[in-house]
Design an enzyme around this catalytic site. Sequence first.
Site, PDB file in Angstrom:
ATOM      1  NE  ARG A   1      23.984 -20.955 -17.290  1.00  0.00           N
ATOM      2  CZ  ARG A   1      23.990 -19.789 -17.938  1.00  0.00           C
ATOM      3  NH1 ARG A   1      24.857 -18.873 -17.581  1.00  0.00           N
ATOM      4  NH2 ARG A   1      23.150 -19.561 -18.912  1.00  0.00           N
TER       5      ARG A   1
ATOM      6  CD  GLU B   1      21.313  -5.751  -3.471  1.00  0.00           C
ATOM      7  OE1 GLU B   1      20.290  -5.735  -4.173  1.00  0.00           O
ATOM      8  OE2 GLU B   1      22.122  -6.700  -3.486  1.00  0.00           O
TER       9      GLU B   1
ATOM     10  CG  ASN C   1      19.117 -21.820 -20.928  1.00  0.00           C
ATOM     11  OD1 ASN C   1      18.038 -21.731 -20.341  1.00  0.00           O
ATOM     12  ND2 ASN C   1      20.135 -21.016 -20.685  1.00  0.00           N
ATOM     13  N   GLY C   2      15.955 -22.243 -22.505  1.00  0.00           N
ATOM     14  CA  GLY C   2      15.020 -21.302 -23.129  1.00  0.00           C
ATOM     15  C   GLY C   2      13.608 -21.864 -23.033  1.00  0.00           C
TER      16      GLY C   2
ATOM     17  CE  LYS D   1      25.235 -14.257 -10.461  1.00  0.00           C
ATOM     18  NZ  LYS D   1      25.139 -13.439  -9.235  1.00  0.00           N
TER      19      LYS D   1
ATOM     20  CG  HIS E   1       3.150   8.220   4.781  1.00  0.00           C
ATOM     21  ND1 HIS E   1       2.265   9.251   4.576  1.00  0.00           N
ATOM     22  CD2 HIS E   1       4.343   8.808   5.058  1.00  0.00           C
ATOM     23  CE1 HIS E   1       2.887  10.414   4.698  1.00  0.00           C
ATOM     24  NE2 HIS E   1       4.155  10.167   4.983  1.00  0.00           N
TER      25      HIS E   1
ATOM     26  CD  GLU F   1      19.087 -12.735  -3.935  1.00  0.00           C
ATOM     27  OE1 GLU F   1      18.810 -13.314  -4.985  1.00  0.00           O
ATOM     28  OE2 GLU F   1      19.765 -11.702  -3.918  1.00  0.00           O
TER      29      GLU F   1
ATOM     30  CE  LYS G   1      22.218 -10.036  -2.814  1.00  0.00           C
ATOM     31  NZ  LYS G   1      21.595  -9.196  -3.730  1.00  0.00           N
TER      32      LYS G   1
ATOM     33  CD1 TRP H   1      15.870 -22.522 -11.628  1.00  0.00           C
ATOM     34  CD2 TRP H   1      14.708 -21.717 -13.354  1.00  0.00           C
ATOM     35  NE1 TRP H   1      14.994 -21.585 -11.140  1.00  0.00           N
ATOM     36  CE2 TRP H   1      14.264 -21.083 -12.173  1.00  0.00           C
ATOM     37  CE3 TRP H   1      14.120 -21.374 -14.559  1.00  0.00           C
ATOM     38  CZ2 TRP H   1      13.261 -20.122 -12.174  1.00  0.00           C
ATOM     39  CZ3 TRP H   1      13.124 -20.406 -14.562  1.00  0.00           C
ATOM     40  CH2 TRP H   1      12.696 -19.799 -13.373  1.00  0.00           C
TER      41      TRP H   1
ATOM     42  CB  CYS I   1      19.236 -24.866 -18.221  1.00  0.00           C
ATOM     43  SG  CYS I   1      17.444 -24.929 -18.044  1.00  0.00           S
TER      44      CYS I   1
HETATM   45  C1  AGP Z   1      20.315 -10.419  -7.093  1.00  0.00           C
HETATM   46  O1  AGP Z   1      20.932 -10.948  -5.930  1.00  0.00           O
HETATM   47  C2  AGP Z   1      19.534 -11.461  -7.838  1.00  0.00           C
HETATM   48  N1  AGP Z   1      20.356 -12.560  -8.165  1.00  0.00           N
HETATM   49  C3  AGP Z   1      18.768 -10.873  -9.009  1.00  0.00           C
HETATM   50  O2  AGP Z   1      17.910  -9.864  -8.516  1.00  0.00           O
HETATM   51  C4  AGP Z   1      19.619 -10.241 -10.141  1.00  0.00           C
HETATM   52  O3  AGP Z   1      20.218  -9.050  -9.687  1.00  0.00           O
HETATM   53  C5  AGP Z   1      18.692  -9.910 -11.313  1.00  0.00           C
HETATM   54  O4  AGP Z   1      18.131 -11.112 -11.776  1.00  0.00           O
HETATM   55  C6  AGP Z   1      19.407  -9.193 -12.460  1.00  0.00           C
HETATM   56  O5  AGP Z   1      20.398 -10.037 -12.996  1.00  0.00           O
HETATM   57  P1  AGP Z   1      21.461  -9.369 -14.000  1.00  0.00           P
HETATM   58  O6  AGP Z   1      22.212  -8.328 -13.227  1.00  0.00           O
HETATM   59  O7  AGP Z   1      22.333 -10.504 -14.457  1.00  0.00           O
HETATM   60  O8  AGP Z   1      20.689  -8.746 -15.126  1.00  0.00           O
END
Ligand code: AGP
Length: 616
Positions: free
Chosen positions: A27, A488, A103-104, A611, A511, A495, A492, A77, A2
């Site tokens: 966030r 990666e 937050n937590g 994030k 395989h 997500e 992208k 969140w 959050c």
């Molecule tokens: C990547 O686009 C995502 N937002 C997610 O996989 C992110 O890389 C992952 O949560 C790790 O976050 P960090 O680098 O802040 O530890």
Amino acid sequence: MCGIVGYTGFKPAAPILLQGLARLEYRGYDSAGLALLRSGQPILTIKKAGKIHCLVSAVQEARISPVFTSGLGHTRWATHGLPVDKNAHPHSDCRNQLAVVHNGIIENYRALKRRLRSQGHVFKSDTDSEVLAHLLEQGLRRKGWVGAVRWALAQVQGTYSVVMGYGGEPEKLIGAKSGGGALVVGLGRGENFLASDIPALLSHTRRFFYLQDGELAVVSPSSTRVLRLSNGRSVTKRPLEVDWSVQQAEKEGYAHFMLKEILEQPRALKRTLAGRLDPKTGEVKLEGPFWSSAFLRRFRNITLLGMGTSAYAGMIGRDLLEKYLRVPAQLENASEFRYRKPPIGKDSLVIVLSQSGETVDTLVALREAKAQGATIIAICNAMGSSATREADGVLLTHAGPEIGVASTKAFTAQLGALWFLTLYLARLRRTIPPGLLLQKGRALGHVPRLMQKVLRQRHHVARLARKYAVFHNFLFLGRGIQYPIALEAALKLKEISYIHAEGYPAGEMKHGPIALIDRRMPVVAMALRSSTAHEKMLNNLMEVRARSGRLIALVEKGDREARRLAEDTLELPPVEEDLGPFVSILPLQLFAYEVARRKGCEIDQPRHLAKSVTVE
Ligand code: AGP
């Protein structure tokens, strides 16, 4: 994860809180709220499900008096309780004399809630966080404001970054932290701030300090005091001065933060290399006692740890470190690390990668590795974050604030840090000839210009996105150092566009995955000529085409053979194999962005994501 903002000073609090929450919306954004405090007045709380703009409208309709110059806000969140008005923060007690944003996760909230209910407390929400407000209410019956906070938090098991306000002392906000994600105190003149992240406050101050786990900050307009939660003893804090501008934390005319951050990668990499790599000579230098320690000459194995995009950067770092240091290196998904009990110890170097420095899986793995005697290097984009504080050595990636949930500039900045770390260690350990070292360093110094050139393909990528956005599944294939890029790129796309996509080592096709190939399955293949696997990649391209697969190939400019095999191509400038990831990821980031844009997705705030994942 959050977003939290707190303000106490001489200005109307509401606009400051709303602006800060808007900067933190990446966030968490399923509901938001704020509470305003003023002496002699009941706490005024407004909270709404939905994005920040829903809260802004509600605050405007409420026509709040400017006399409220203290307050706290939250963008959520959801972890416990649906994203509806009643579950939005701030939460209050039975007498509405307290406001709490959290937050937590409070692991023991059910037991606490049962006990509080049996003592007559009435709960208004389904969240775990609300128990904090009622515990504080009980604490105030026994103690003063600060004592009540310490008493209440001593009963909590779990994680929290929390900001609290009390109608009896409205100017005195209290923040506290124990594992719940970052909490910074912003220092102003006649006003002070609290927030989950620095961008929320850049319009007001650039002087901050981070609260550490187990600390409490008492923040009033003219003073800030930090105490240990355990014993109440004072803690001295040295403020940080960040060089980020407000503009860096704003979109500056771009449609999305993600697009802005994709396009600023050459500058982000340059900033990360600056002062460490001389682009002309290729020489790498790192200052500070850690970087001249004997351990760096004698460690015997390397483990890289991270999650998501950071883990994929770690895979590339593993390949570089093994190749140039001739030391065993492994990449571990941080969330799996604790279940593996790998044989690491005092001869082990552990490199932790995290953009936020607050990812709980990564922090847990860092602590596990440290407990086993390993030496920790953190490659991180957030100065003062938990990972940077708990590591032995820190390499900050100066990518600037990365607001878009999908990580882009932090990823290529991490690659830059991994590259110069490899060169630095190779020089220390004399594992590659000095001439080759300098050649590699100069090649690395040239990469930002190459990236700039590749990013000019944005409109061509947009045309491909228009053609391929209709598909529902994608395969991304790479070999060697391009395999993590396949992973990666798939991440992208999925997500931010919610299209299913998988990254595979191209050698895996026969395989199993080749059974998926037909006209409804686009395959994106990294077939750069500089790759030692180029010939084998061409075979993969032929296999896909032979089965009517729709093939997009990333090829080196002038590679006619690869171009002939592909339905569409993305051309890249010639670049040596080990630097290939810096350029191959760029069109694939743009591809994901343009597909998501075509689909009208919430690119900077994709559904269900946040994030930084600060809860397990
Ligand atoms: C990547 O686009 C995502 N937002 C997610 O996989 C992110 O890389 C992952 O949560 C790790 O976050 P960090 O680098 O802040 O530890």
